[in-house]
Design a protein around this motif. Structure first.
Motif, PDB file in Angstrom:
ATOM      1  N   LYS A 156     118.403  -3.867 -60.671  1.00 31.07           N
ATOM      2  CA  LYS A 156     119.596  -4.307 -61.402  1.00 31.07           C
ATOM      3  C   LYS A 156     119.547  -3.807 -62.838  1.00 31.07           C
ATOM      4  CE  LYS A 156     120.147  -8.478 -58.706  1.00 31.07           C
ATOM      5  NZ  LYS A 156     120.126  -9.922 -58.686  1.00 31.07           N
ATOM      6  N   ARG A 157     120.723  -3.454 -63.338  1.00 28.98           N
ATOM      7  CA  ARG A 157     120.823  -3.014 -64.732  1.00 28.98           C
ATOM      8  C   ARG A 157     120.696  -4.229 -65.647  1.00 28.98           C
ATOM      9  NH1 ARG A 157     124.827   1.519 -67.233  1.00 28.98           N
ATOM     10  NH2 ARG A 157     124.245   1.223 -69.391  1.00 28.98           N
ATOM     11  N   ILE A 158     119.875  -4.070 -66.698  1.00 21.65           N
ATOM     12  CA  ILE A 158     119.641  -5.167 -67.641  1.00 21.65           C
ATOM     13  C   ILE A 158     119.964  -4.721 -69.060  1.00 21.65           C
ATOM     14  CG2 ILE A 158     117.859  -6.258 -66.220  1.00 21.65           C
ATOM     15  CD1 ILE A 158     115.833  -4.991 -68.315  1.00 21.65           C
ATOM     16  N   ASP A 159     120.235  -5.703 -69.915  1.00 21.97           N
ATOM     17  CA  ASP A 159     120.419  -5.431 -71.339  1.00 21.97           C
ATOM     18  C   ASP A 159     119.095  -5.629 -72.067  1.00 21.97           C
ATOM     19  OD1 ASP A 159     121.944  -4.936 -73.783  1.00 21.97           O
ATOM     20  OD2 ASP A 159     121.514  -7.050 -74.193  1.00 21.97           O
ATOM     21  N   SER A 160     118.412  -6.738 -71.752  1.00 18.92           N
ATOM     22  CA  SER A 160     117.092  -6.989 -72.321  1.00 18.92           C
ATOM     23  C   SER A 160     116.334  -7.939 -71.404  1.00 18.92           C
ATOM     24  CB  SER A 160     117.191  -7.568 -73.729  1.00 18.92           C
ATOM     25  OG  SER A 160     117.796  -8.837 -73.690  1.00 18.92           O
ATOM     26  N   LYS A 161     115.002  -7.889 -71.499  1.00 18.62           N
ATOM     27  CA  LYS A 161     114.154  -8.753 -70.686  1.00 18.62           C
ATOM     28  C   LYS A 161     112.789  -8.852 -71.334  1.00 18.62           C
ATOM     29  CE  LYS A 161     111.779  -9.186 -66.265  1.00 18.62           C
ATOM     30  NZ  LYS A 161     110.564  -9.667 -66.888  1.00 18.62           N
ATOM     31  N   ARG A 162     112.196 -10.040 -71.225  1.00 16.99           N
ATOM     32  CA  ARG A 162     110.813 -10.205 -71.658  1.00 16.99           C
ATOM     33  C   ARG A 162     109.922  -9.396 -70.720  1.00 16.99           C
ATOM     34  NH1 ARG A 162     107.501 -15.826 -71.800  1.00 16.99           N
ATOM     35  NH2 ARG A 162     105.693 -14.789 -70.972  1.00 16.99           N
ATOM     36  N   ILE A 163     108.905  -8.746 -71.289  1.00 19.01           N
ATOM     37  CA  ILE A 163     107.995  -7.925 -70.490  1.00 19.01           C
ATOM     38  C   ILE A 163     106.807  -8.774 -70.069  1.00 19.01           C
ATOM     39  CG2 ILE A 163     106.520  -5.886 -70.447  1.00 19.01           C
ATOM     40  CD1 ILE A 163     108.381  -4.690 -72.617  1.00 19.01           C
ATOM     41  N   ASP A 164     106.636  -8.914 -68.765  1.00 18.10           N
ATOM     42  CA  ASP A 164     105.512  -9.647 -68.202  1.00 18.10           C
ATOM     43  C   ASP A 164     104.513  -8.666 -67.597  1.00 18.10           C
ATOM     44  OD1 ASP A 164     106.549 -12.261 -68.786  1.00 18.10           O
ATOM     45  OD2 ASP A 164     107.970 -11.983 -67.131  1.00 18.10           O
ATOM     46  N   GLU A 165     103.315  -9.141 -67.298  1.00 16.78           N
ATOM     47  CA  GLU A 165     102.264  -8.316 -66.701  1.00 16.78           C
ATOM     48  C   GLU A 165     102.791  -7.614 -65.448  1.00 16.78           C
ATOM     49  OE1 GLU A 165      98.945  -6.291 -65.818  1.00 16.78           O
ATOM     50  OE2 GLU A 165      99.225  -7.396 -67.669  1.00 16.78           O
ATOM     51  N   ALA A 166     102.547  -6.315 -65.363  1.00 15.00           N
ATOM     52  CA  ALA A 166     102.867  -5.452 -64.220  1.00 15.00           C
ATOM     53  C   ALA A 166     104.364  -5.232 -64.005  1.00 15.00           C
ATOM     54  CB  ALA A 166     102.209  -5.972 -62.944  1.00 15.00           C
ATOM     55  N   ASP A 167     105.207  -5.532 -64.994  1.00 10.72           N
ATOM     56  CA  ASP A 167     106.639  -5.247 -64.874  1.00 10.72           C
ATOM     57  C   ASP A 167     106.853  -3.738 -64.783  1.00 10.72           C
ATOM     58  OD1 ASP A 167     107.608  -7.816 -64.835  1.00 10.72           O
ATOM     59  OD2 ASP A 167     108.378  -7.792 -66.901  1.00 10.72           O
ATOM     60  N   ILE A 168     107.841  -3.358 -63.958  1.00 13.46           N
ATOM     61  CA  ILE A 168     108.213  -1.953 -63.799  1.00 13.46           C
ATOM     62  C   ILE A 168     109.703  -1.831 -64.093  1.00 13.46           C
ATOM     63  CG2 ILE A 168     108.383   0.010 -62.223  1.00 13.46           C
ATOM     64  CD1 ILE A 168     106.066  -1.292 -60.611  1.00 13.46           C
ATOM     65  N   PHE A 169     110.038  -0.948 -65.028  1.00 11.58           N
ATOM     66  CA  PHE A 169     111.419  -0.686 -65.402  1.00 11.58           C
ATOM     67  C   PHE A 169     111.716   0.773 -65.085  1.00 11.58           C
ATOM     68  CE2 PHE A 169     109.901  -4.098 -68.052  1.00 11.58           C
ATOM     69  CZ  PHE A 169     110.953  -5.007 -68.063  1.00 11.58           C
ATOM     70  N   HIS A 170     112.994   1.068 -64.895  1.00 13.43           N
ATOM     71  CA  HIS A 170     113.413   2.456 -64.664  1.00 13.43           C
ATOM     72  C   HIS A 170     114.464   2.843 -65.694  1.00 13.43           C
ATOM     73  CE1 HIS A 170     111.580   1.668 -60.709  1.00 13.43           C
ATOM     74  NE2 HIS A 170     111.320   2.973 -60.753  1.00 13.43           N
ATOM     75  N   ILE A 171     114.248   3.997 -66.285  1.00 11.34           N
ATOM     76  CA  ILE A 171     115.230   4.622 -67.154  1.00 11.34           C
ATOM     77  C   ILE A 171     115.544   5.948 -66.483  1.00 11.34           C
ATOM     78  CG2 ILE A 171     115.660   5.661 -69.395  1.00 11.34           C
ATOM     79  CD1 ILE A 171     113.873   3.583 -70.660  1.00 11.34           C
ATOM     80  N   CYS A 172     116.756   6.050 -65.925  1.00  9.38           N
ATOM     81  CA  CYS A 172     117.152   7.197 -65.104  1.00  9.38           C
ATOM     82  C   CYS A 172     116.125   7.355 -63.981  1.00  9.38           C
ATOM     83  CB  CYS A 172     117.332   8.446 -65.956  1.00  9.38           C
ATOM     84  SG  CYS A 172     118.648   8.256 -67.186  1.00  9.38           S
ATOM     85  N   ASP A 173     115.502   8.515 -63.864  1.00  9.25           N
ATOM     86  CA  ASP A 173     114.522   8.742 -62.793  1.00  9.25           C
ATOM     87  C   ASP A 173     113.089   8.455 -63.234  1.00  9.25           C
ATOM     88  OD1 ASP A 173     116.525   9.568 -61.040  1.00  9.25           O
ATOM     89  OD2 ASP A 173     116.401  11.653 -61.716  1.00  9.25           O
ATOM     90  N   TYR A 174     112.905   7.861 -64.382  1.00 12.35           N
ATOM     91  CA  TYR A 174     111.570   7.657 -64.942  1.00 12.35           C
ATOM     92  C   TYR A 174     111.128   6.205 -64.799  1.00 12.35           C
ATOM     93  CZ  TYR A 174     112.599  12.194 -66.859  1.00 12.35           C
ATOM     94  OH  TYR A 174     112.933  13.519 -66.990  1.00 12.35           O
ATOM     95  N   GLU A 175     109.866   6.049 -64.408  1.00 14.16           N
ATOM     96  CA  GLU A 175     109.289   4.719 -64.222  1.00 14.16           C
ATOM     97  C   GLU A 175     108.451   4.349 -65.436  1.00 14.16           C
ATOM     98  OE1 GLU A 175     107.607   3.295 -60.276  1.00 14.16           O
ATOM     99  OE2 GLU A 175     105.774   3.616 -61.455  1.00 14.16           O
ATOM    100  N   LEU A 176     108.659   3.130 -65.932  1.00  8.57           N
ATOM    101  CA  LEU A 176     107.884   2.600 -67.047  1.00  8.57           C
ATOM    102  C   LEU A 176     107.149   1.369 -66.541  1.00  8.57           C
ATOM    103  CD1 LEU A 176     110.706   2.644 -69.759  1.00  8.57           C
ATOM    104  CD2 LEU A 176     109.016   4.415 -69.351  1.00  8.57           C
ATOM    105  N   ARG A 177     105.823   1.433 -66.499  1.00  4.49           N
ATOM    106  CA  ARG A 177     104.994   0.304 -66.066  1.00  4.49           C
ATOM    107  C   ARG A 177     104.333  -0.311 -67.296  1.00  4.49           C
ATOM    108  NH1 ARG A 177     103.104  -0.014 -60.647  1.00  4.49           N
ATOM    109  NH2 ARG A 177     104.047   1.630 -59.386  1.00  4.49           N
ATOM    110  N   PHE A 178     104.212  -1.627 -67.298  1.00  4.51           N
ATOM    111  CA  PHE A 178     103.613  -2.310 -68.430  1.00  4.51           C
ATOM    112  C   PHE A 178     102.446  -3.170 -67.974  1.00  4.51           C
ATOM    113  CE2 PHE A 178     107.846  -1.269 -69.829  1.00  4.51           C
ATOM    114  CZ  PHE A 178     107.626  -0.831 -71.120  1.00  4.51           C
ATOM    115  N   THR A 179     101.410  -3.194 -68.802  1.00  4.33           N
ATOM    116  CA  THR A 179     100.238  -4.013 -68.506  1.00  4.33           C
ATOM    117  C   THR A 179      99.607  -4.488 -69.812  1.00  4.33           C
ATOM    118  OG1 THR A 179      98.156  -4.157 -67.311  1.00  4.33           O
ATOM    119  CG2 THR A 179      98.639  -2.056 -68.371  1.00  4.33           C
TER     120      THR A 179
END
Length: 154
Positions: free
Chosen positions: A129-152
């Motif tokens: 789902k498209r989001i405007d903003s979100k808190r980043i939690d452990e292991a969250d994965i976001f997509h910007i176009c075809d690119y994956e952003l993983r956070f830890t």
């Protein structure tokens, strides 16, 4: 004007050459008047009145957030970390015409990290789902176009 009877040990100017001021005289050769000390003490050069752009977690109070992108582990060390196409305006530059110059920001606010869309055309997706903003939690994965952003935090 030179006195007619010079004082013993006094420095006499040479003809046409002005006398250099000493520590006890001003540039005109007059006796210097001591100035009162100001009660204001400025910051030493090593300290600044401006806050530093780094996040307080550097002192160990908050864990460091890492962005995993294209196999790289990038520490987020700024209060506002910009993701976009612009090489000069982004902390993580993605060279792709579908990415806006300033596409998204990772923001540290009130003890937590958030990801925020900066008005991009193609947006940010989380869990499909498209989001405007979100808190980043452990292991969250976001997509910007075809690119994956993983956070830890690990």
């Amino acid at each position: 004007m030179t006195p007619a009877y010079p004082m013993p040990g006094a420095q006499q100017p040479k003809q046409g050459v002005p006398m250099r001021p000493t520590m006890d005289t001003d540039p005109m050769g007059r006796a210097a008047i001591p100035q009162p000390q100001s009660p204001y003490t400025p910051f030493p050069p090593s300290q600044s009145a401006m806050p530093t752009p780094s996040i307080p977690h550097m002192a160990g109070t908050v864990p460091t957030l890492y962005l995993i992108f294209n196999g790289q582990r990038i520490p987020i060390t700024k209060e506002q970390f910009i993701i976009g196409r612009g090489l000069k305006t982004s902390d993580l530059a993605i060279k792709d015409g579908n990415i806006s110059r300033k596409h998204a920001a990772i923001i540290y606010h009130n003890g937590a990290y958030y990801i925020k869309d900066l008005g991009s055309v193609n947006g940010i997706e989380f869990a499909g789902k498209r989001i405007d903003s979100k808190r980043i939690d452990e292991a969250d994965i976001f997509h910007i176009c075809d690119y994956e952003l993983r956070f830890t935090y690990k």
